[in-house]
Write a protein that holds these residues in place. Structure first.
Motif: not given
Ligand SMILES: Cc1ncc(COP(=O)(O)O)c(C=O)c1O
Length: 413
Positions: A291-298
């Motif tokens: 989820q933290r990786a996805a925050i960076e992506a988005l």
């Protein structure tokens, strides 16, 4: 010792070992082709795989670094809210506005373990036994299984290359019955790469509103469009649909993050609340590191996405050119995603190396054995007579693979 075939020994009435509901699920044909190709490769055969729907690029470094930092932080070692980290939900709200213009609130979002879980939970939440879902074909192979598992019945509407594999409102209306609850919409499409125009999206959305049909719209390929095609979000095209629409999305395809397993559903609050309850018993929160990786992506820049898109676009042109040069193969130019969906019906009924080819399934088997090239036959997508080739592989493999397949197919008599 294993139990006797077919049933457990439980007194007089033998019970099936596997429930009819789960026993009826077909293996994912795309994953099966990929697994067979990998097994042959492991035996040392030079198989080139066009089966898997995943980018060949690594996840962009900034996203990986965010995940590394998250893994080192004990706060991410614990359970978190089943519906998703509040920061990720906020990022999804902002990203949805930025990318499609759809304005939503955080309580309309549920973070799922990949887009696939979003598909399952959406149908489980919307359908009662007997409800029908209009499903345009060629369709992504998971949809009919998810619909059936939820007790629904897919009502398949077959489309062909003459309409760019997109259904008309007339076709949808012909498939509508009093049991119809949902229309499944996927643009850009897996497996065809078709992108619905704004006019068609509007017309379909309006038809859905007028007839009280829900729309489940899978927008996971929204960033991958070419030749000026535009991915139009269904509830943006028809805002009145917002209360009877679920949007599915995820980071897998856009950010080369298939292994991280982060997707989401966006929908009306009552549906999202119910689906969150389901997920709270099924799988709880998605891995916090992902989820933290996805925050960076988005929240990060889309530069890496643009770079991948340029590579896909180049490969798209190459694959269409090479496929179109093969006698008996017709390949429309896809405008989105990373798949080509050529019509191979011109080769059916012929013979290749002593083997009679009746179906695209037969043809795919011969192509794998004789040319060592893995493709997914159209049977997996509800339209026999076609192949799906993912062009998310290196330029060199793409050219070698299609050339090898073309040389074999040229032997058809
Ligand atoms: C149309 C479509 N929707 C959803 C998904 C789900 O992707 P994931 O579960 O990897 O997020 C895929 C993956 O192949 C897809 O092609």
């Amino acid at each position: 010792m294993s139990a006797p075939t077919g049933s457990a020994q439980t007194g007089s009435a033998p019970k099936p070992r596997v429930s009819a509901r789960i026993g009826g699920i077909a293996e994912s044909a795309t994953l099966a082709v990929d697994a067979k190709a990998k097994a042959l490769k492991a035996e040392g055969r030079p198989v080139i795989g066009f089966g898997a729907g995943e980018p060949d690029f690594p996840t962009p470094p900034a996203i990986v670094e965010a995940a590394q930092a998250a893994a080192a932080d004990p706060k991410n070692h614990r359970y978190s809210p089943a519906g998703g980290l509040p920061e990720l939900k906020a990022a999804i709200v902002a990203k949805t506005k930025r990318d499609s213009g759809y304005e939503i609130a955080a309580n309309q979002v549920l973070v799922t373990n990949g887009g696939k879980q979003a598909v399952y939970q959406t149908f489980a939440t919307l359908l009662d036994p007997g409800d029908e879902v209009i499903l345009p074909a060629p369709y992504w192979t998971t949809y009919p299984e998810a619909i059936t598992l939820a007790g629904g019945t897919p009502a398949v509407v077959v489309t062909g290359p003459e309409t760019d594999y997109l259904p008309s409102v007339e076709q949808l209306e012909a498939a509508r019955t009093e049991k119809t609850k949902v229309l499944l919409w996927c643009s850009p499409s897996n497996p065809t790469g078709a992108v619905a125009s704004r006019e068609l999206t509007e017309a379909v959305g309006r038809w859905a509103v007028d007839n009280g049909v829900w729309v489940v719209t899978d927008e996971i390929y929204e960033h991958l469009t070419y030749d000026g095609a535009e991915a139009v979000s269904m509830p943006v095209a028809v805002p009145e649909l917002a209360d009877t629409c679920v949007v599915l999305n995820g980071v897998a395809k856009t950010y080369a993050m298939t292994g991280w397993r982060v997707g989401w559903m966006v929908g009306p609050t009552d549906v999202i609340k119910a689906a969150t309850n389901l997920q709270s018993h099924l799988s709880s929160n998605v891995a916090n590191v992902s989820q933290r990786a996805a925050i960076e992506a988005l929240t990060g820049s889309l530069d890496a996405v643009d770079e991948m898109k340029r590579a896909f676009d180049r490969r798209r042109r190459t694959i269409v050119e090479l496929l179109s040069a093969i006698p008996g193969v017709e390949c429309p130019t896809p405008k989105g995603a990373f798949y080509a969906y050529p019509d191979v019906r011109g080769l059916l009924g012929k013979e290749i190396r002593g083997r009679h080819i009746e179906t695209s399934l037969d043809l795919a088997a011969v192509v794998l054995e004789e040319a060592e090239v893995a493709v997914v036959p159209g049977e997996a997508f509800g339209t026999p007579g076609y192949f799906r080739l993912s062009y998310a592989l290196s330029d060199d493999d793409l050219k070698t693979g299609v050339t090898r397949m073309g040389e074999l197919l040229a032997e058809a008599k």
